[in-house]
Design an enzyme around this catalytic site. Sequence first.
Site, mmCIF file in Angstrom:
data_model
loop_
_atom_site.group_PDB
_atom_site.id
_atom_site.type_symbol
_atom_site.label_atom_id
_atom_site.label_comp_id
_atom_site.label_asym_id
_atom_site.label_seq_id
_atom_site.Cartn_x
_atom_site.Cartn_y
_atom_site.Cartn_z
ATOM 1 N N HIS B 91 -3.244 27.252 -3.329
ATOM 2 C CA HIS B 91 -4.688 27.349 -3.511
ATOM 3 C C HIS B 91 -5.181 28.629 -2.844
ATOM 4 C CE1 HIS B 91 -8.955 25.903 -2.339
ATOM 5 N NE2 HIS B 91 -8.990 26.411 -3.546
ATOM 6 N N HIS B 110 -7.982 22.993 2.696
ATOM 7 C CA HIS B 110 -8.835 22.317 1.716
ATOM 8 C C HIS B 110 -8.163 21.077 1.150
ATOM 9 C CE1 HIS B 110 -9.958 26.629 1.706
ATOM 10 N NE2 HIS B 110 -11.117 26.078 1.983
#
Lengths: 823, 161
Positions: B91, B110
């Site tokens: 990510h 995250h």
Amino acid sequence: MALTLNDRLPIPPKNAEVKNVTCEFCIVGCGYKSYKWPLGKEGTYKDNALGIDLSQQQPTYGEWCSERMYNTITDRDGGKYNLMVIPDQACVVNVGQNSVRGGMMGVSTFNAASPTRDRLKDPQIFRGGMLMESSWEEATSIIAKVYKKIIDNDGADEISHKTFDHGGGGGGFENTWGTGKLFHAAIGTASASIHNRPAYNSEVHSSREMGVGELNSSYYDTSISDTMLVIGCNPYECQTNLFNLHMQANLDGSTLEAKKKEYDKGESVSKGKIIFVDPRRTASITNSIAIAGKENVLHLQIKPGQDITLMNALVSYIIEQGWEAKEFIKNHTENFDAMYKVNKVSLEYASALTNISVSDIKKAAEWIAKPKPSGHRPRNAIYYEKGIIWGIKNYENVASIVNLALLTHSVGRVGTGVCRAGGHQEGYTRPEYHGPSRQNLAVIDTDIIEGKYLVYSIWGTNPFGQSIATQRLRNAVSKRSQIVKDAINGYHGNDLDELCDIIYNACKSGGLFVVDVDIYPTQSSERAHIVLPAATTMEMNLTSMSGERRMRLSEKVMDAPGTAKPDCLIAADIANALKAEYLKSGNKVMAKRFEGFEWKNEEDSFKDGFAGQGSKMASQGGSTGTLATYKLLRDAGNNGVQLPIVKVENGKLIGTRLNYTDGKFGTKSGRATFLSTPQPAMPKQVAKQVKRYKYWVNTGRINEVWQSNYHTGRLEFTAKRWPMAPLEIHPSDAKELGITSGDIVQLNNDYGSTRAIAIVTDAVRKGEVFGAFGFQNSIINDLCTDYVDPDTKIPFYKGTAANIVKVGRSEGLIKDMTFLERA
Amino acid sequence: MEIVEAKQTRRDFFKFSALSLGAVVATPSLIAGTAHPGMSVYGGYTKNRVGSLAQLKKTGELDFSYPDENALCKAVYVNNEVKAYSIICTHKGCPTVYNQEKAMFECPCHFTKYDAKNNGQMVIGQATGALPRVLLEIRGDDIFAMGVDGLIFGRINNNVG
């Protein structure tokens, strides 16, 4: 033999074409940059369009193109190109971050050698027992001839339509204007419905009637609030970068300095707290706990359908404690006493109904309204979405939340807001809809089942997976469409007037003429007689606005496949074909109605609609939308401007961060209005299912699936991750049914039956299952009743009941799935 | 309506991510190996011994770097199999933390999670694919890395860095 590894991408050269692209998926609308350059050409590690040394490992949060941000594309002139679509570090919305959805915009583009290969490319008509390629002229001429006959003989209201009205996802001000002008003004039908629901209505009627527009705050204000209240909404999976950037920054204390700067002098400042109201444990909740600790996260695990009671209890307790915003209520609201008279409930009563403890309700009220150590009122960022909107009674559900916001002055103040969190971006600008009042709106999809209307125009949506009682709708449209198909099959001539007479007569004998405009073949095109291919994001210039009213121009990057066109130009083609038919028949009065569609490109539609008409129509741009131009928006880049536009200063658009800061609301009196919101009983259709079937069925979105799963159901990564809709089921229920994770299960009730893949998890409670919404091969809405809120005609998609049985297991189907805990 | 114009500057959104960086210090166990041009159409991978199978079975996980010292990887022993991945979240490039009990790589930035048993498939999160898989060859007690399938975060080509 060489093994090809996925371990390298080409380097964009310095002269790659760079464009601004707004994410086409969720309402947050993150900024992206596209890089396009000829296939076979490359930059070097040191000299490239990204301006970074690509011979080096980039740092955490550095610029990077994942494999799925990349594609190869072909333009209409045959030119072949590399394409990268990567998150924009300079965009204040996402600061270089992507969601799983936005990060796949590259791979979602049309590539004839990829899973997107089946994009609709050319118009098709049903002849000879199947859909066959046609020309734009023939296809729109047939539509015009049939529509004209119906308008002349039966009235325009016999032409029913379900048309997208959103921004993003190929929508935007250009396309809502084009389609709206066609249906509302030119054709003049009131038999309208919207992409995800069976009537033509707002999802937030009550908030607007209370004087509070539903997108009144900004993500920045959320990041500097004291308390975030998130109701029926799972932002990590559905509004990802609102959560990952702005909420997370609030929870971890990154915005403390900003709070000190923005708050009143001497006002207490601390890290944010967050309250979730949700019947299940979501990833948003577990992630919030990981960020802020349990002491700053409150999960009110509500009994489905009892949100109004909870809101009324919070309002009642806050008033009992004297924590309400007395000055604000006195000076800027009305109807407070009448509201409280009806809404007052005891905590004990509310606790019994909601299944939430009295102490947790008190704690939530304290976080929302108890004065801070400095004596200042807490600043609340309140978000609600489909758990509320598609709940037991849309009107009161939303109103009960706005009551709480007004009570605590959580609107029009820095660090506050009461907003829908949103699904897609917005992009509404249309001539006024001349339908009946909200209580009397036609529920189009129910009408269709009952045999009404002669036409069902389906535009940029697939109602057969996303409406009420979808199995009944599919069956009804199949039968009625087949009447027309059979009639067409019996005609072998080439005269379009004869063909259209045959279609018309079949419609008058119980048939339904189905026109489908879309980007992929769907269950709608299977039932259609005319299919028209549309362009989508990156294939045209599109303007939309986000959940904080941030308007951007998402630029055209590539050509649409085949002869596919922007929706606004398709609408213009249909209008112009109708105009030609009326002129041919000598009816100048009717021909005039179809004037004003002489658009050469999407910018012409933008100039005519959003930027041309201002306050003369229903536009999210309002009266100052006329200040917007493509040039100004292009210059504003991915940060765009927050609507409404205030002025243009030195070539820069100046917008609005926060609405209602002057305390003047959108009612005649200028005062926001409290509404009485008594808890309704379970609707009788739903109550009947609950009585007859064992499991309560809640539904919702999952992170990796967008809308009707049109891209994500095709792309290799997401299609393998979720080959069918998952159904979360509690371990004790699973044990009783002999179900383990990965089993195919069947659900059924009075309305239909569907299948899903079981996921055994205690994220849901015993007796309550959660099915994912949007899958076209396992449609959870087949179980949905035909109930709609009588006051708004908005469905209760989130409430039904079903029985569940294990069907079996197919290891091949679930080979690439994982069943580890998501929340 | 009173107007408050946005004055947003880039804020320190990334404070939380810094927590993780110290937690996943890999011990580079690079041993100069022989070039293995047949493994990738792009070439460039070397075959490196990354550790001992017996040791991995005992500890359940083994840190190494591949294809170079800047690329943190981990071999894990799950379901009686050896699997190995780049541990850098695809990510935003934070090093993931391996949860041995759940056989799951978890990103602290995250919250993207990957299934170690199932080829690094994303359990939930905001990456756009699985963790890159390190291709292995096991000879006797020796585990060799041979190539990486899937682009490593922060690279245009797995063999830079």
